[in-house]
Design a protein around this motif. Sequence first.
Motif, PDB file in Angstrom:
ATOM      1  N   GLU A  48       0.811  -1.224   0.000  1.00 60.69           N
ATOM      2  CA  GLU A  48       0.000   0.000   0.000  1.00 60.69           C
ATOM      3  C   GLU A  48       0.843   1.272   0.000  1.00 60.69           C
ATOM      4  OE1 GLU A  48      -3.678   2.134   2.413  1.00 60.69           O
ATOM      5  OE2 GLU A  48      -3.220   0.021   2.768  1.00 60.69           O
ATOM      6  N   PRO A  49       1.808   1.438   0.922  1.00 58.03           N
ATOM      7  CA  PRO A  49       2.595   2.675   0.866  1.00 58.03           C
ATOM      8  C   PRO A  49       3.413   2.800  -0.415  1.00 58.03           C
ATOM      9  CG  PRO A  49       3.519   1.143   2.477  1.00 58.03           C
ATOM     10  CD  PRO A  49       2.188   0.598   2.077  1.00 58.03           C
ATOM     11  N   GLN A  50       3.834   1.665  -0.992  1.00 57.86           N
ATOM     12  CA  GLN A  50       4.563   1.726  -2.256  1.00 57.86           C
ATOM     13  C   GLN A  50       3.670   2.271  -3.369  1.00 57.86           C
ATOM     14  OE1 GLN A  50       6.219  -2.596  -1.679  1.00 57.86           O
ATOM     15  NE2 GLN A  50       7.463  -1.618  -3.229  1.00 57.86           N
ATOM     16  N   LEU A  51       2.433   1.790  -3.412  1.00 64.20           N
ATOM     17  CA  LEU A  51       1.510   2.250  -4.446  1.00 64.20           C
ATOM     18  C   LEU A  51       1.130   3.716  -4.242  1.00 64.20           C
ATOM     19  CD1 LEU A  51      -0.805  -0.893  -4.671  1.00 64.20           C
ATOM     20  CD2 LEU A  51       0.837  -0.113  -6.386  1.00 64.20           C
ATOM     21  N   ILE A  52       0.952   4.112  -2.986  1.00 61.39           N
ATOM     22  CA  ILE A  52       0.629   5.514  -2.710  1.00 61.39           C
ATOM     23  C   ILE A  52       1.784   6.410  -3.140  1.00 61.39           C
ATOM     24  CG2 ILE A  52       0.138   7.205  -0.909  1.00 61.39           C
ATOM     25  CD1 ILE A  52      -1.195   4.935   0.684  1.00 61.39           C
ATOM     26  N   ALA A  53       3.007   6.017  -2.778  1.00 59.56           N
ATOM     27  CA  ALA A  53       4.173   6.819  -3.152  1.00 59.56           C
ATOM     28  C   ALA A  53       4.305   6.916  -4.665  1.00 59.56           C
ATOM     29  CB  ALA A  53       5.436   6.218  -2.539  1.00 59.56           C
ATOM     30  N   ALA A  54       4.037   5.807  -5.363  1.00 59.26           N
ATOM     31  CA  ALA A  54       4.114   5.827  -6.826  1.00 59.26           C
ATOM     32  C   ALA A  54       3.062   6.761  -7.411  1.00 59.26           C
ATOM     33  CB  ALA A  54       3.934   4.410  -7.368  1.00 59.26           C
ATOM     34  N   ALA A  55       1.846   6.710  -6.856  1.00 59.56           N
ATOM     35  CA  ALA A  55       0.785   7.596  -7.340  1.00 59.56           C
ATOM     36  C   ALA A  55       1.144   9.059  -7.108  1.00 59.56           C
ATOM     37  CB  ALA A  55      -0.536   7.254  -6.643  1.00 59.56           C
ATOM     38  N   ARG A  56       1.705   9.348  -5.940  1.00 67.45           N
ATOM     39  CA  ARG A  56       2.097  10.728  -5.647  1.00 67.45           C
ATOM     40  C   ARG A  56       3.199  11.200  -6.589  1.00 67.45           C
ATOM     41  NH1 ARG A  56      -0.103  14.638  -3.685  1.00 67.45           N
ATOM     42  NH2 ARG A  56       1.711  15.377  -2.534  1.00 67.45           N
ATOM     43  N   LEU A  69      -8.399   5.006  -0.861  1.00 68.81           N
ATOM     44  CA  LEU A  69      -7.902   4.479   0.412  1.00 68.81           C
ATOM     45  C   LEU A  69      -9.018   4.277   1.428  1.00 68.81           C
ATOM     46  CD1 LEU A  69      -4.662   6.645   0.805  1.00 68.81           C
ATOM     47  CD2 LEU A  69      -4.868   4.321  -0.089  1.00 68.81           C
ATOM     48  N   GLY A  70     -10.231   4.678   1.059  1.00 67.06           N
ATOM     49  CA  GLY A  70     -11.357   4.493   1.963  1.00 67.06           C
ATOM     50  C   GLY A  70     -11.403   5.494   3.095  1.00 67.06           C
ATOM     51  N   ALA A  72     -11.951   9.888   4.208  1.00 68.71           N
ATOM     52  CA  ALA A  72     -12.872  10.947   3.813  1.00 68.71           C
ATOM     53  C   ALA A  72     -12.209  12.232   3.353  1.00 68.71           C
ATOM     54  CB  ALA A  72     -13.816  11.264   4.978  1.00 68.71           C
ATOM     55  N   SER A  73     -10.909  12.398   3.578  1.00 69.45           N
ATOM     56  CA  SER A  73     -10.291  13.682   3.266  1.00 69.45           C
ATOM     57  C   SER A  73      -8.849  13.493   2.831  1.00 69.45           C
ATOM     58  CB  SER A  73     -10.326  14.603   4.496  1.00 69.45           C
ATOM     59  OG  SER A  73      -9.481  14.090   5.522  1.00 69.45           O
ATOM     60  N   ARG A  74      -8.304  14.539   2.219  1.00 64.04           N
ATOM     61  CA  ARG A  74      -6.903  14.509   1.810  1.00 64.04           C
ATOM     62  C   ARG A  74      -5.989  14.397   3.020  1.00 64.04           C
ATOM     63  NH1 ARG A  74      -4.108  18.788   2.773  1.00 64.04           N
ATOM     64  NH2 ARG A  74      -2.549  18.216   1.198  1.00 64.04           N
ATOM     65  N   GLN A  75      -6.378  15.044   4.134  1.00 60.11           N
ATOM     66  CA  GLN A  75      -5.557  14.963   5.342  1.00 60.11           C
ATOM     67  C   GLN A  75      -5.505  13.530   5.870  1.00 60.11           C
ATOM     68  OE1 GLN A  75      -8.003  17.154   4.848  1.00 60.11           O
ATOM     69  NE2 GLN A  75      -7.185  19.225   5.118  1.00 60.11           N
ATOM     70  N   ALA A  76      -6.655  12.855   5.834  1.00 62.49           N
ATOM     71  CA  ALA A  76      -6.698  11.472   6.310  1.00 62.49           C
ATOM     72  C   ALA A  76      -5.892  10.553   5.399  1.00 62.49           C
ATOM     73  CB  ALA A  76      -8.143  10.995   6.393  1.00 62.49           C
ATOM     74  N   ALA A  77      -5.906  10.829   4.095  1.00 65.24           N
ATOM     75  CA  ALA A  77      -5.130  10.017   3.157  1.00 65.24           C
ATOM     76  C   ALA A  77      -3.637  10.159   3.431  1.00 65.24           C
ATOM     77  CB  ALA A  77      -5.447  10.431   1.722  1.00 65.24           C
ATOM     78  N   GLU A  78      -3.196  11.387   3.625  1.00 62.90           N
ATOM     79  CA  GLU A  78      -1.776  11.603   3.901  1.00 62.90           C
ATOM     80  C   GLU A  78      -1.383  10.994   5.243  1.00 62.90           C
ATOM     81  OE1 GLU A  78       1.522  15.208   3.859  1.00 62.90           O
ATOM     82  OE2 GLU A  78      -0.618  15.687   3.911  1.00 62.90           O
ATOM     83  N   ARG A  79      -2.259  11.123   6.220  1.00 64.31           N
ATOM     84  CA  ARG A  79      -1.980  10.551   7.538  1.00 64.31           C
ATOM     85  C   ARG A  79      -1.851   9.028   7.453  1.00 64.31           C
ATOM     86  NH1 ARG A  79      -2.717  12.969  12.447  1.00 64.31           N
ATOM     87  NH2 ARG A  79      -2.791  11.596  14.264  1.00 64.31           N
ATOM     88  N   ARG A  80      -2.715   8.400   6.660  1.00 65.21           N
ATOM     89  CA  ARG A  80      -2.632   6.947   6.499  1.00 65.21           C
ATOM     90  C   ARG A  80      -1.292   6.552   5.877  1.00 65.21           C
ATOM     91  NH1 ARG A  80      -5.686   2.458   6.494  1.00 65.21           N
ATOM     92  NH2 ARG A  80      -5.136   0.810   5.025  1.00 65.21           N
ATOM     93  N   PHE A  81      -0.881   7.294   4.870  1.00 63.85           N
ATOM     94  CA  PHE A  81       0.397   6.995   4.220  1.00 63.85           C
ATOM     95  C   PHE A  81       1.559   7.120   5.206  1.00 63.85           C
ATOM     96  CE2 PHE A  81       4.100   8.850   1.898  1.00 63.85           C
ATOM     97  CZ  PHE A  81       4.516   7.671   1.297  1.00 63.85           C
ATOM     98  N   LEU A  82       1.562   8.185   5.988  1.00 64.53           N
ATOM     99  CA  LEU A  82       2.652   8.396   6.936  1.00 64.53           C
ATOM    100  C   LEU A  82       2.681   7.298   7.998  1.00 64.53           C
ATOM    101  CD1 LEU A  82       2.419  12.265   7.402  1.00 64.53           C
ATOM    102  CD2 LEU A  82       4.162  10.989   6.145  1.00 64.53           C
ATOM    103  N   ARG A  83       1.514   6.805   8.374  1.00 65.46           N
ATOM    104  CA  ARG A  83       1.464   5.718   9.357  1.00 65.46           C
ATOM    105  C   ARG A  83       2.005   4.416   8.785  1.00 65.46           C
ATOM    106  NH1 ARG A  83      -4.552   6.563  12.016  1.00 65.46           N
ATOM    107  NH2 ARG A  83      -3.940   7.983  13.691  1.00 65.46           N
ATOM    108  N   LEU A  84       1.734   4.175   7.505  1.00 65.28           N
ATOM    109  CA  LEU A  84       2.125   2.906   6.890  1.00 65.28           C
ATOM    110  C   LEU A  84       3.565   2.901   6.406  1.00 65.28           C
ATOM    111  CD1 LEU A  84      -1.052   2.221   4.718  1.00 65.28           C
ATOM    112  CD2 LEU A  84      -0.406   1.053   6.834  1.00 65.28           C
ATOM    113  N   ARG A  85       4.064   4.061   6.027  1.00 67.73           N
ATOM    114  CA  ARG A  85       5.389   4.141   5.424  1.00 67.73           C
ATOM    115  C   ARG A  85       6.472   3.762   6.431  1.00 67.73           C
ATOM    116  NH1 ARG A  85       7.534   9.968   3.839  1.00 67.73           N
ATOM    117  NH2 ARG A  85       7.514  10.048   6.117  1.00 67.73           N
ATOM    118  N   PRO A  86       7.442   2.930   6.029  1.00 64.63           N
ATOM    119  CA  PRO A  86       8.553   2.622   6.938  1.00 64.63           C
ATOM    120  C   PRO A  86       9.297   3.891   7.327  1.00 64.63           C
ATOM    121  CG  PRO A  86       8.533   1.117   5.068  1.00 64.63           C
ATOM    122  CD  PRO A  86       7.526   2.190   4.761  1.00 64.63           C
TER     123      PRO A  86
END
Length: 203
Positions: A48-56, A69-70, A72-86
């Motif tokens: 998931e974080p790999q695909l998000i990073a590629a999309a960005r 990503l399921g 509701a907001s851009r802030q939540a999407a970025e927060r999810r990525f930061l949580r998942l990213r190594p």
Amino acid sequence: MVDVDPVRAVQDLRSVVLAADRGEVSPDRLLAALASLRSLREKLAGWEPQLIAAARSEGTSWAALAPALGVASRQAAERRFLRLRPSATGEPTGEARVEAERGRRAGDRAVAEWARRNAAVLRQLAGQVTALEDLDGEARAYADRLGAALGKDDVTSLLPPLTAVRGHLERDHTGLAGRLGTIENDADLVRRDATGHRRDRTS
């Protein structure tokens, strides 16, 4: 984590589930299936974080990523990525990575604002460095970078080469090196203050 072929793992798990529905599966096979499911879940979570990073990197906005990503907001999407990213800086939890990234950005914004307020001084120092005729090697390369940065509107682009060139000036241009050191210290203080203020607000 043991490497797993996701396609084969799903097929095997499906066969176990069907056998379990018929009551035709042993406890050992169920335990093996659960272990396989855990490995598969970890494998997919790593994608998931790999695909998000590629999309960005391809220009996809956080707002466009949010529904995929399921959230509701851009802030939540970025927060999810930061949580998942190594973590590249050692934060032990996803929440710590979120806070570290936000602290870094707060520091970057504060330094950028400070640089804009001190643009005349920074440009003057950069001009003095580029005018030096006795530079060679790395020092000349940094001076050339400063020359290129002087042609840009973004004054913050002057800061990295100004910081990098200082050590090369300490022997023959001590006064200029000292002024660059003061600039570097001031920028570091601004960054630490901004990061500290954010930490105080969130603690």
